[in-house]
Design an enzyme around this catalytic site. Sequence first.
Site, short mmCIF file in Angstrom:
data_model
loop_
_atom_site.label_atom_id
_atom_site.label_comp_id
_atom_site.label_asym_id
_atom_site.label_seq_id
_atom_site.Cartn_x
_atom_site.Cartn_y
_atom_site.Cartn_z
N HIS A 165 14.39 -44.96 62.11
CA HIS A 165 14.16 -44.98 63.55
C HIS A 165 14.37 -46.40 64.06
O HIS A 165 13.43 -47.06 64.46
CB HIS A 165 12.73 -44.56 63.88
CG HIS A 165 12.41 -43.16 63.50
ND1 HIS A 165 11.16 -42.61 63.67
CD2 HIS A 165 13.16 -42.18 62.95
CE1 HIS A 165 11.15 -41.36 63.25
NE2 HIS A 165 12.36 -41.08 62.81
N LYS A 174 2.46 -37.40 72.18
CA LYS A 174 3.31 -36.87 73.25
C LYS A 174 2.78 -35.53 73.75
O LYS A 174 2.85 -35.20 74.93
CB LYS A 174 4.76 -36.72 72.74
CG LYS A 174 5.72 -36.11 73.74
CD LYS A 174 7.16 -36.30 73.28
CE LYS A 174 7.46 -35.46 72.06
NZ LYS A 174 7.62 -34.03 72.40
#
Length: 902
Positions: free
Chosen positions: A149, A569
Amino acid sequence: MAQQRSPEFAPHDAPLREDVRRLGTLVGNMLAEQVAPAFLDEVERVRTAAIARRHEGAPLALLAELLTGVETAHAEALARAFATYFQAVNIAERVHRIRRRRDYQREDRAPQPESLLDALGSLKEQGVGAGELLEWLARLRVEPVFTAHPTEAMRRSLLEKEQAIVRALIDNFDPSRTPQERKEDDDRIFMALSSAWQTAEASPVRPSVQDEHHHVGFYLANPIYRIVPALYESLDDALQQVYGVAVALPRVLSFATWVGGDMDGNPNVGADTIAASLSTQRAHVLEHYIADIAGLARLLSQTEGRVGVDDSLARRLADYRERFPEAAAQVRPRHADMPYRAFLAVVQARLQATHDDDHPEAYASPQDLLADLQLIAESLIDHRGLHAGAYAVQRLVWRVRSFGFHLARLDVRQDSRVHDDALAALLGEADWPERDEVARATALQPYASGERAFAESDDAGAQSLKAVFATLRDARKRYGSDAVGLYIISMARSAADVLAVLALARHGGLVADADRVPLDVTPLFETVDDLANAPETLRALFGDAVYRAHLEQRGGRQWVMLGYSDSGKDGGTLASRWGLQRAQVELLEVANAAGVRLSFFHGRGGSASRGGARIAPALMSSPRGSVAGVLRVTEQGEVIHRKYGIRALALRNLEQTVGAVLRASLRPREQDERETAWRERMSELAAISRTSYRAFIDREGFIEYFRSATPIDVIERMTLGSRPSRRRSMRGVQDLRAIPWVFAWTQCRSIITGWYGLGTALEQGAAAFGEEALVEMARDWPFFANMLDDVEMVLAKSDLDIAEAFSRLAGDLHEPFFALIREEFERTTRWVLRLKGAEDLLRDAPKLAVSIRLRNPYIDPMSLLQVDLLRRWRAGGSEDDALLRALVACVNGVSQGLQNTG
């Protein structure tokens, strides 16, 4: 906005202030030379206006006016200029951490906080004896996992320039350096700054998986490879100083990576990248060993007649001359009377041969190499060579024990839905994914146990997975069992999801001795609901006879990965944090009842919104028994660079980590009888916070608002990594990956991902339980206190006035949505300060406060510049590549300034 104080440095931070000034001057001179003196003057005018806004309360409009309508190429240059200042401040702070470490080591006073010496001293004060400590050391397992990432994948050429600046600043620690030498240091820094200015920050081409591998490999094969022996030496020294014991230390540290193995949502990753990553890692580590062996050969020049050698080493050399004639031929005749050098020449040749698996003179395993190195070390010690080379040999021994012939274990990850699609094809049941989970588990048992085998299928997904498991089988044979890490199942929701992996592994031929699948299958629980249901999932799994048999063959240890990103999230920061805390407690209870050893793999991101945290407070606030000598945690994005980019800081980080794991394992925080009530309150607070957060992101028009009020469209166009930013076409927040989600809200400076919903929960909680009850929790419960500290940091980095400028890009959606953001921000700030008994944010973290104030005059202009560029870019249909380049420069610069992306 409220006026802020100028940065106030503590007396011991005066050298930091001097380095910031020095680098700032050099950056200014570089800009004047590379662009123009007038450009530097403009940068200074903008910076002065930004300072006036922060310190004198000048209107934001005055600063914005200077940055509106700037010509595109000039805007990009301005963004890069401010980003260069950030880099200078970041470097100065990192170097100052090294300086402070040396101050502690030089001065005769208490050990540096969170050092190994400090950790062991604290444990001894708490009654931990040498025997108990050594017993735990044997169990210790610390494994940072570098993931694919790269939200801040700095080019290697720029990393090397940064390291040149670091070396020049460190050289200046020496007070005896002459004025000429100091001028030469400045010249080196100026050259690095100038050449960096002439280098693009990133390639215009999206990186391949192999590019990501080279990026992570830079840290593994350079700073980390170099400092691993120093960690063991530091631990050995601390043991002797605190406990007076000197023992052979066990391996406590290893590394892993996801690069090349993280298939989840990335069509570019599969069997070929798994094979390529493992092959490249092997080549890298062998070349490092070969170089180290060459260095040892130069050092160990002992000659016969001056000193003896052990008979065992002499016999091994004679044996090798006979068994490995090609390698023996590398011994120079003039070194015939130098037994160590001659032996090392053979070792080096055998390592060269190990690049080829089929070479008859190759090492079969790292254990064989270790045996040869131990012979040398023992012979040296037996013949007065402890200080004549034995320590140097031991350093290589620690490297081989840590890195093997694989450098880092490769994890593999895939979405459970991909497994289900393959199983539907293999079983000929199109409705397989919709079947009841109990029915699916029952149907999979004979395939997972090996009683039945799947028929072959020409389905592309089934064939791809078969190739993956076949590659893992071959990798174990070629690189050893340590080379293959965990197999992680994203979106794992049932026992059937785990049995699916065993069945598919057998289909791919991943079967070892005793008809067993040599794989640690690891469910990843990601959403708030998945975390809540995880205990029942594990209970069903442990009750499955086929899986229990597999678990016994794996030593009775079950790995579970906890997803900090998607849970945040999904439910907001408070619901996520509490869901993770509660899940660990309940999962441990399930495992203990089943007689299974449970180990957690923490999927933390770089930002507080995705679980990023200082390791010591995070571990000490974890549930009792959840650490138990084991820490496996992801490292990604800017965190890798910040923690491991400089050798001294990489060593400091690993020392802090090992020390924190020891403290959390041997003496976790004491039980508090009030915790039962605290947990009940926290469950209610988490529910309120989640409801508030979901009401905001589920509000009609939110997706359109999000895509207008943040630079998510720019982030999606950036060449950050090989993986797409969305899992599928974006129907809602659930389809966006957590990294760009947090990245976008961070860029627009509201950072709602780190606090939204908390203020409402605290306000309603105070009404229900009383404010004093919450104050008590904030004061006495490490979990709650640590969470509030992290939120306070996010609030301090936020800027609602700049966030409003971004929000106005959403047109008619601005008023209804931003009114909610500002109201909740003010509510959250008010309640955090009340619970902490403070008037200003970061009152108890003055260094962090100074760090943020140092950066604000450079971050604010780039944010406002970004707003104007976004408006122009979107007005032109988002097709102007020059504007996009300028926007990317702004995004990169703000990321470096806030030191957070996703």
